[in-house]
Design a protein around this motif. Sequence first.
Motif, PDB file in Angstrom:
ATOM      1  N   GLU A  55      -5.856   7.995  60.549  1.00  0.00           N
ATOM      2  CA  GLU A  55      -6.237   9.392  60.327  1.00  0.00           C
ATOM      3  C   GLU A  55      -5.882   9.874  58.926  1.00  0.00           C
ATOM      4  OE1 GLU A  55      -4.175  11.392  63.469  1.00  0.00           O
ATOM      5  OE2 GLU A  55      -5.752  10.990  64.941  1.00  0.00           O
ATOM      6  N   SER A  56      -4.860   9.292  58.326  1.00  0.00           N
ATOM      7  CA  SER A  56      -4.393   9.704  57.000  1.00  0.00           C
ATOM      8  C   SER A  56      -4.920   8.809  55.888  1.00  0.00           C
ATOM      9  CB  SER A  56      -2.861   9.692  56.960  1.00  0.00           C
ATOM     10  OG  SER A  56      -2.333  10.508  57.962  1.00  0.00           O
ATOM     11  N   ALA A  57      -5.883   7.967  56.176  1.00  0.00           N
ATOM     12  CA  ALA A  57      -6.356   6.964  55.211  1.00  0.00           C
ATOM     13  C   ALA A  57      -6.810   7.586  53.894  1.00  0.00           C
ATOM     14  CB  ALA A  57      -7.474   6.126  55.817  1.00  0.00           C
ATOM     15  N   ALA A  58      -7.579   8.656  53.938  1.00  0.00           N
ATOM     16  CA  ALA A  58      -8.076   9.273  52.704  1.00  0.00           C
ATOM     17  C   ALA A  58      -6.925   9.804  51.852  1.00  0.00           C
ATOM     18  CB  ALA A  58      -9.060  10.389  53.027  1.00  0.00           C
ATOM     19  N   GLU A  59      -5.979  10.451  52.501  1.00  0.00           N
ATOM     20  CA  GLU A  59      -4.816  10.982  51.783  1.00  0.00           C
ATOM     21  C   GLU A  59      -3.976   9.846  51.191  1.00  0.00           C
ATOM     22  OE1 GLU A  59      -0.724  13.421  52.806  1.00  0.00           O
ATOM     23  OE2 GLU A  59      -2.410  13.559  54.176  1.00  0.00           O
ATOM     24  N   LEU A  60      -3.781   8.784  51.956  1.00  0.00           N
ATOM     25  CA  LEU A  60      -3.003   7.647  51.471  1.00  0.00           C
ATOM     26  C   LEU A  60      -3.706   6.940  50.323  1.00  0.00           C
ATOM     27  CD1 LEU A  60      -1.871   6.260  54.935  1.00  0.00           C
ATOM     28  CD2 LEU A  60      -0.452   7.464  53.268  1.00  0.00           C
ATOM     29  N   ASP A  61      -5.038   6.785  50.423  1.00  0.00           N
ATOM     30  CA  ASP A  61      -5.796   6.169  49.333  1.00  0.00           C
ATOM     31  C   ASP A  61      -5.685   6.987  48.052  1.00  0.00           C
ATOM     32  OD1 ASP A  61      -6.562   4.050  50.901  1.00  0.00           O
ATOM     33  OD2 ASP A  61      -8.600   4.793  51.269  1.00  0.00           O
ATOM     34  N   ALA A  62      -5.754   8.313  48.171  1.00  0.00           N
ATOM     35  CA  ALA A  62      -5.621   9.178  47.001  1.00  0.00           C
ATOM     36  C   ALA A  62      -4.234   9.034  46.368  1.00  0.00           C
ATOM     37  CB  ALA A  62      -5.873  10.634  47.393  1.00  0.00           C
ATOM     38  N   MET A  63      -3.217   8.908  47.211  1.00  0.00           N
ATOM     39  CA  MET A  63      -1.857   8.727  46.714  1.00  0.00           C
ATOM     40  C   MET A  63      -1.718   7.389  45.968  1.00  0.00           C
ATOM     41  SD  MET A  63       1.668   8.995  48.950  1.00  0.00           S
ATOM     42  CE  MET A  63       0.957  10.322  49.903  1.00  0.00           C
ATOM     43  N   ILE A  64      -2.306   6.354  46.525  1.00  0.00           N
ATOM     44  CA  ILE A  64      -2.256   5.038  45.884  1.00  0.00           C
ATOM     45  C   ILE A  64      -2.985   5.089  44.543  1.00  0.00           C
ATOM     46  CG2 ILE A  64      -3.045   2.643  46.043  1.00  0.00           C
ATOM     47  CD1 ILE A  64      -2.585   2.897  49.110  1.00  0.00           C
ATOM     48  N   GLU A  65      -4.148   5.723  44.507  1.00  0.00           N
ATOM     49  CA  GLU A  65      -4.918   5.818  43.260  1.00  0.00           C
ATOM     50  C   GLU A  65      -4.143   6.541  42.163  1.00  0.00           C
ATOM     51  OE1 GLU A  65      -8.645   7.522  44.645  1.00  0.00           O
ATOM     52  OE2 GLU A  65      -9.624   5.610  44.161  1.00  0.00           O
ATOM     53  N   ARG A  66      -3.377   7.548  42.530  1.00  0.00           N
ATOM     54  CA  ARG A  66      -2.590   8.273  41.531  1.00  0.00           C
ATOM     55  C   ARG A  66      -1.517   7.400  40.900  1.00  0.00           C
ATOM     56  NH1 ARG A  66      -2.604  12.464  45.417  1.00  0.00           N
ATOM     57  NH2 ARG A  66      -0.445  12.019  45.939  1.00  0.00           N
ATOM     58  N   HIS A  67      -1.072   6.381  41.611  1.00  0.00           N
ATOM     59  CA  HIS A  67       0.035   5.559  41.123  1.00  0.00           C
ATOM     60  C   HIS A  67      -0.398   4.179  40.616  1.00  0.00           C
ATOM     61  CE1 HIS A  67       3.093   8.411  42.335  1.00  0.00           C
ATOM     62  NE2 HIS A  67       2.413   8.590  43.454  1.00  0.00           N
ATOM     63  N   THR A  68      -1.683   3.942  40.551  1.00  0.00           N
ATOM     64  CA  THR A  68      -2.161   2.667  40.021  1.00  0.00           C
ATOM     65  C   THR A  68      -2.900   2.933  38.720  1.00  0.00           C
ATOM     66  OG1 THR A  68      -4.131   2.852  41.420  1.00  0.00           O
ATOM     67  CG2 THR A  68      -2.344   1.451  42.223  1.00  0.00           C
ATOM     68  N   ALA A  69      -2.311   2.481  37.638  1.00  0.00           N
ATOM     69  CA  ALA A  69      -2.906   2.684  36.320  1.00  0.00           C
ATOM     70  C   ALA A  69      -3.956   1.608  36.054  1.00  0.00           C
ATOM     71  CB  ALA A  69      -1.819   2.629  35.251  1.00  0.00           C
ATOM     72  N   ASN A  70      -5.110   2.044  35.627  1.00  0.00           N
ATOM     73  CA  ASN A  70      -6.198   1.136  35.250  1.00  0.00           C
ATOM     74  C   ASN A  70      -6.671   0.234  36.379  1.00  0.00           C
ATOM     75  OD1 ASN A  70      -6.084   2.142  32.577  1.00  0.00           O
ATOM     76  ND2 ASN A  70      -4.377   0.771  32.154  1.00  0.00           N
ATOM     77  N   TRP A  71      -6.542   0.694  37.611  1.00  0.00           N
ATOM     78  CA  TRP A  71      -7.003  -0.079  38.762  1.00  0.00           C
ATOM     79  C   TRP A  71      -7.845   0.806  39.659  1.00  0.00           C
ATOM     80  CZ3 TRP A  71      -6.709  -5.126  40.289  1.00  0.00           C
ATOM     81  CH2 TRP A  71      -5.926  -5.958  39.499  1.00  0.00           C
ATOM     82  N   ASP A  72      -9.009   0.335  39.974  1.00  0.00           N
ATOM     83  CA  ASP A  72      -9.858   1.011  40.940  1.00  0.00           C
ATOM     84  C   ASP A  72      -9.376   0.606  42.329  1.00  0.00           C
ATOM     85  OD1 ASP A  72     -12.555   0.607  42.720  1.00  0.00           O
ATOM     86  OD2 ASP A  72     -12.663   2.362  41.409  1.00  0.00           O
ATOM     87  N   LEU A  73      -9.377   1.522  43.262  1.00  0.00           N
ATOM     88  CA  LEU A  73      -8.894   1.236  44.611  1.00  0.00           C
ATOM     89  C   LEU A  73      -9.640   0.060  45.237  1.00  0.00           C
ATOM     90  CD1 LEU A  73      -6.825   2.256  46.654  1.00  0.00           C
ATOM     91  CD2 LEU A  73      -8.607   3.710  47.611  1.00  0.00           C
ATOM     92  N   GLY A  74     -10.910  -0.068  44.936  1.00  0.00           N
ATOM     93  CA  GLY A  74     -11.704  -1.169  45.477  1.00  0.00           C
ATOM     94  C   GLY A  74     -11.274  -2.537  44.979  1.00  0.00           C
ATOM     95  N   ARG A  75     -10.565  -2.593  43.886  1.00  0.00           N
ATOM     96  CA  ARG A  75     -10.094  -3.879  43.350  1.00  0.00           C
ATOM     97  C   ARG A  75      -8.811  -4.357  44.012  1.00  0.00           C
ATOM     98  NH1 ARG A  75      -9.583  -3.445  37.138  1.00  0.00           N
ATOM     99  NH2 ARG A  75      -8.877  -5.582  37.440  1.00  0.00           N
ATOM    100  N   LEU A  76      -8.121  -3.460  44.693  1.00  0.00           N
ATOM    101  CA  LEU A  76      -6.880  -3.842  45.361  1.00  0.00           C
ATOM    102  C   LEU A  76      -7.191  -4.628  46.621  1.00  0.00           C
ATOM    103  CD1 LEU A  76      -4.783  -0.554  45.152  1.00  0.00           C
ATOM    104  CD2 LEU A  76      -4.460  -2.633  43.828  1.00  0.00           C
ATOM    105  N   ALA A  77      -6.353  -5.573  46.932  1.00  0.00           N
ATOM    106  CA  ALA A  77      -6.503  -6.324  48.180  1.00  0.00           C
ATOM    107  C   ALA A  77      -6.293  -5.366  49.360  1.00  0.00           C
ATOM    108  CB  ALA A  77      -5.477  -7.454  48.251  1.00  0.00           C
ATOM    109  N   VAL A  78      -6.992  -5.622  50.437  1.00  0.00           N
ATOM    110  CA  VAL A  78      -6.902  -4.749  51.612  1.00  0.00           C
ATOM    111  C   VAL A  78      -5.454  -4.599  52.053  1.00  0.00           C
ATOM    112  CG1 VAL A  78      -7.537  -4.524  54.040  1.00  0.00           C
ATOM    113  CG2 VAL A  78      -9.236  -5.296  52.386  1.00  0.00           C
ATOM    114  N   ILE A  79      -4.732  -5.670  52.090  1.00  0.00           N
ATOM    115  CA  ILE A  79      -3.351  -5.627  52.577  1.00  0.00           C
ATOM    116  C   ILE A  79      -2.454  -4.799  51.659  1.00  0.00           C
ATOM    117  CG2 ILE A  79      -2.488  -7.713  51.450  1.00  0.00           C
ATOM    118  CD1 ILE A  79      -1.858  -6.753  55.098  1.00  0.00           C
TER     119      ILE A  79
END
Length: 82
Positions: A55-79
């Motif tokens: 249920e919190s996936a969108a919020e968690l993805d946004a949080m991860i994106e804020r902390h990954t410099a020069n990385w698109d979320l789609g490039r990260l491994a699913v795990i």
Amino acid sequence: MSNRRVVRERVLQALYAQAVGGDGLDHIAATLLDDMKVDPEAYEFARTLTKRTVESAAELDAMIERHTANWDLGRLAVIDRM
């Protein structure tokens, strides 16, 4: 199976299966968490943790994106996004 570490491992497996397979949460829980019903407390913890994470996936993805410099979320491994 009351060890919360073990429960969290199973939840991670369920989340990975849901992300990769695209199956519904009910199906994933029935296949990967069903044997945990022998310990109702652990089973409920696993179901709740899995459901809240999905249920919190969108919020968690946004949080991860804020902390990954020069990385698109789609490039990260699913795990790594779990």
